[in-house]
Design a protein around this motif. Structure first.
Motif, PDB file in Angstrom:
ATOM      1  N   UNK A  80       0.870  -1.179   0.000  1.00 40.09           N
ATOM      2  CA  UNK A  80       0.000   0.000   0.000  1.00 40.09           C
ATOM      3  C   UNK A  80       0.903   1.223   0.000  1.00 40.09           C
ATOM      4  N   UNK A  81       0.698   2.107  -0.986  1.00 44.20           N
ATOM      5  CA  UNK A  81       1.433   3.366  -1.070  1.00 44.20           C
ATOM      6  C   UNK A  81       0.478   4.483  -0.658  1.00 44.20           C
ATOM      7  N   UNK A  82       0.914   5.351   0.241  1.00 43.42           N
ATOM      8  CA  UNK A  82       0.070   6.436   0.757  1.00 43.42           C
ATOM      9  C   UNK A  82       0.800   7.755   0.528  1.00 43.42           C
ATOM     10  N   UNK A  83       0.101   8.708  -0.093  1.00 43.25           N
ATOM     11  CA  UNK A  83       0.676  10.015  -0.400  1.00 43.25           C
ATOM     12  C   UNK A  83      -0.170  11.105   0.255  1.00 43.25           C
ATOM     13  N   UNK A  84       0.473  12.192   0.668  1.00 43.69           N
ATOM     14  CA  UNK A  84      -0.260  13.303   1.278  1.00 43.69           C
ATOM     15  C   UNK A  84       0.522  14.603   1.137  1.00 43.69           C
ATOM     16  N   UNK A  85      -0.211  15.696   1.256  1.00 43.20           N
ATOM     17  CA  UNK A  85       0.367  17.029   1.349  1.00 43.20           C
ATOM     18  C   UNK A  85      -0.044  17.556   2.717  1.00 43.20           C
ATOM     19  N   UNK A  86       0.928  17.969   3.505  1.00 42.53           N
ATOM     20  CA  UNK A  86       0.654  18.402   4.879  1.00 42.53           C
ATOM     21  C   UNK A  86       1.380  19.704   5.190  1.00 42.53           C
ATOM     22  N   UNK A  87       0.840  20.369   6.183  1.00 42.25           N
ATOM     23  CA  UNK A  87       1.470  21.602   6.641  1.00 42.25           C
ATOM     24  C   UNK A  87       1.679  21.501   8.148  1.00 42.25           C
ATOM     25  N   UNK A  88       2.944  21.401   8.547  1.00 42.00           N
ATOM     26  CA  UNK A  88       3.335  21.444   9.956  1.00 42.00           C
ATOM     27  C   UNK A  88       4.180  22.696  10.094  1.00 42.00           C
ATOM     28  N   UNK A  89       3.531  23.812  10.374  1.00 41.18           N
ATOM     29  CA  UNK A  89       4.248  25.081  10.338  1.00 41.18           C
ATOM     30  C   UNK A  89       4.407  25.470   8.881  1.00 41.18           C
ATOM     31  N   UNK A  90       5.608  25.827   8.462  1.00 42.11           N
ATOM     32  CA  UNK A  90       5.856  26.167   7.058  1.00 42.11           C
ATOM     33  C   UNK A  90       7.161  25.522   6.654  1.00 42.11           C
ATOM     34  N   UNK A  91       7.350  25.133   5.473  1.00 37.11           N
ATOM     35  CA  UNK A  91       6.430  25.117   4.337  1.00 37.11           C
ATOM     36  C   UNK A  91       5.603  23.828   4.293  1.00 37.11           C
ATOM     37  N   UNK A  92       4.841  23.685   3.213  1.00 32.03           N
ATOM     38  CA  UNK A  92       4.094  22.464   2.964  1.00 32.03           C
ATOM     39  C   UNK A  92       5.068  21.339   2.653  1.00 32.03           C
ATOM     40  N   UNK A  93       4.633  20.097   2.888  1.00 36.31           N
ATOM     41  CA  UNK A  93       5.467  18.967   2.507  1.00 36.31           C
ATOM     42  C   UNK A  93       4.644  17.930   1.762  1.00 36.31           C
ATOM     43  N   UNK A  94       5.300  17.221   0.862  1.00 40.82           N
ATOM     44  CA  UNK A  94       4.701  16.106   0.136  1.00 40.82           C
ATOM     45  C   UNK A  94       5.331  14.843   0.690  1.00 40.82           C
ATOM     46  N   UNK A  95       4.496  13.904   1.134  1.00 38.69           N
ATOM     47  CA  UNK A  95       5.024  12.699   1.760  1.00 38.69           C
ATOM     48  C   UNK A  95       4.552  11.424   1.097  1.00 38.69           C
ATOM     49  N   UNK A  96       5.390  10.398   1.210  1.00 42.21           N
ATOM     50  CA  UNK A  96       5.078   9.074   0.698  1.00 42.21           C
ATOM     51  C   UNK A  96       5.378   8.050   1.784  1.00 42.21           C
ATOM     52  N   UNK A  97       4.471   7.089   1.950  1.00 39.94           N
ATOM     53  CA  UNK A  97       4.657   5.987   2.890  1.00 39.94           C
ATOM     54  C   UNK A  97       4.335   4.689   2.172  1.00 39.94           C
ATOM     55  N   UNK A  98       5.132   3.677   2.404  1.00 40.62           N
ATOM     56  CA  UNK A  98       4.854   2.342   1.873  1.00 40.62           C
ATOM     57  C   UNK A  98       4.611   1.410   3.042  1.00 40.62           C
ATOM     58  N   UNK A  99       3.457   0.730   3.031  1.00 40.87           N
ATOM     59  CA  UNK A  99       3.160  -0.317   3.999  1.00 40.87           C
ATOM     60  C   UNK A  99       3.306  -1.633   3.243  1.00 40.87           C
ATOM     61  N   UNK A 100       4.292  -2.438   3.632  1.00 42.78           N
ATOM     62  CA  UNK A 100       4.682  -3.611   2.859  1.00 42.78           C
ATOM     63  C   UNK A 100       4.416  -4.875   3.665  1.00 42.78           C
ATOM     64  N   UNK A 101       3.612  -5.770   3.092  1.00 45.05           N
ATOM     65  CA  UNK A 101       3.307  -7.056   3.725  1.00 45.05           C
ATOM     66  C   UNK A 101       4.464  -8.027   3.517  1.00 45.05           C
ATOM     67  N   UNK A 102       4.486  -9.081   4.325  1.00 50.45           N
ATOM     68  CA  UNK A 102       5.508 -10.118   4.204  1.00 50.45           C
ATOM     69  C   UNK A 102       5.519 -10.685   2.784  1.00 50.45           C
ATOM     70  N   UNK A 103       6.702 -10.812   2.229  1.00 49.63           N
ATOM     71  CA  UNK A 103       6.850 -11.382   0.896  1.00 49.63           C
ATOM     72  C   UNK A 103       6.761 -10.379  -0.237  1.00 49.63           C
ATOM     73  N   UNK A 104       6.472  -9.113   0.051  1.00 53.40           N
ATOM     74  CA  UNK A 104       6.365  -8.080  -0.984  1.00 53.40           C
ATOM     75  C   UNK A 104       7.523  -7.099  -0.860  1.00 53.40           C
TER      76      UNK A 104
END
Length: 167
Positions: free
Chosen positions: A38-62
């Motif tokens: 599962x790939x998860x993408x987001x745009x977030x603002x924690x103070x400044x500036x904005x950030x673009x983030x990517x997370x991979x949730x990887x199951x066993x064997x992948x």
């Protein structure tokens, strides 16, 4: 409390809520599911500036490889190119909180007994106030197969959300 966030959309992606395992908060995450990844993408603002983030949730064997690449980002202010330099994984929690860094091109996999292993990274956007962000030109290699993601759009919006204290 009123919250500003960036609502995501893309062909083939599903929108998720922010917190408590996707059950409460703003719809600000865009997820793509492939065989065991599962790939998860987001745009977030924690103070400044904005950030673009990517997370991979990887199951066993992948596995996932994020190849060296340039990400094209368009806003109403213009077009820019960004890139990641590595991905991070949490390797210990609590008082001894540590992360490990994995350079681009490294095979990201789940070699633990956990159901899923998470790798993450973010990059700052060159602005802290835009109404719309389009992200394109992202390629990933999932279980040995190269995938080009569709153009993702993140639109600034706001809403009222409850955030339980016990999440």
């Amino acid at each position: 409390m009123k919250e500003e966030y960036y609502f995501p959309s893309a062909n083939g992606g599903s929108v998720q809520k922010d917190s408590c395992r996707g059950k409460v908060g703003a719809d600000n995450k865009l997820a793509f599911d492939w065989d065991g990844v599962r790939a998860i993408f987001s745009v977030r603002k924690f103070g400044a500036p904005l950030s673009f983030g990517a997370t991979f949730e990887i199951s066993t064997g992948s596995s996932v490889i994020w190849p060296t690449q340039v990400i094209t980002v368009k806003t109403e202010l213009g077009k820019t190119e960004l890139s990641f330099d590595s991905f991070e994984k949490i390797v210990s929690y609590g008082d001894d909180f540590k992360t490990a860094s994995y350079p681009l091109g490294t095979l990201l996999k789940n070699d633990t007994k956990k159901e899923a292993e998470s790798y993450f990274q973010s990059v700052n956007l060159p602005t802290d106030s835009v109404e719309q962000i389009e992200v394109e030109s992202i390629r990933v290699i999932v279980n040995g197969q190269e995938i080009t993601l569709p153009k993702m759009r993140f639109e600034k919006t706001s809403g009222l959300f409850l955030h339980p204290l016990n999440c």
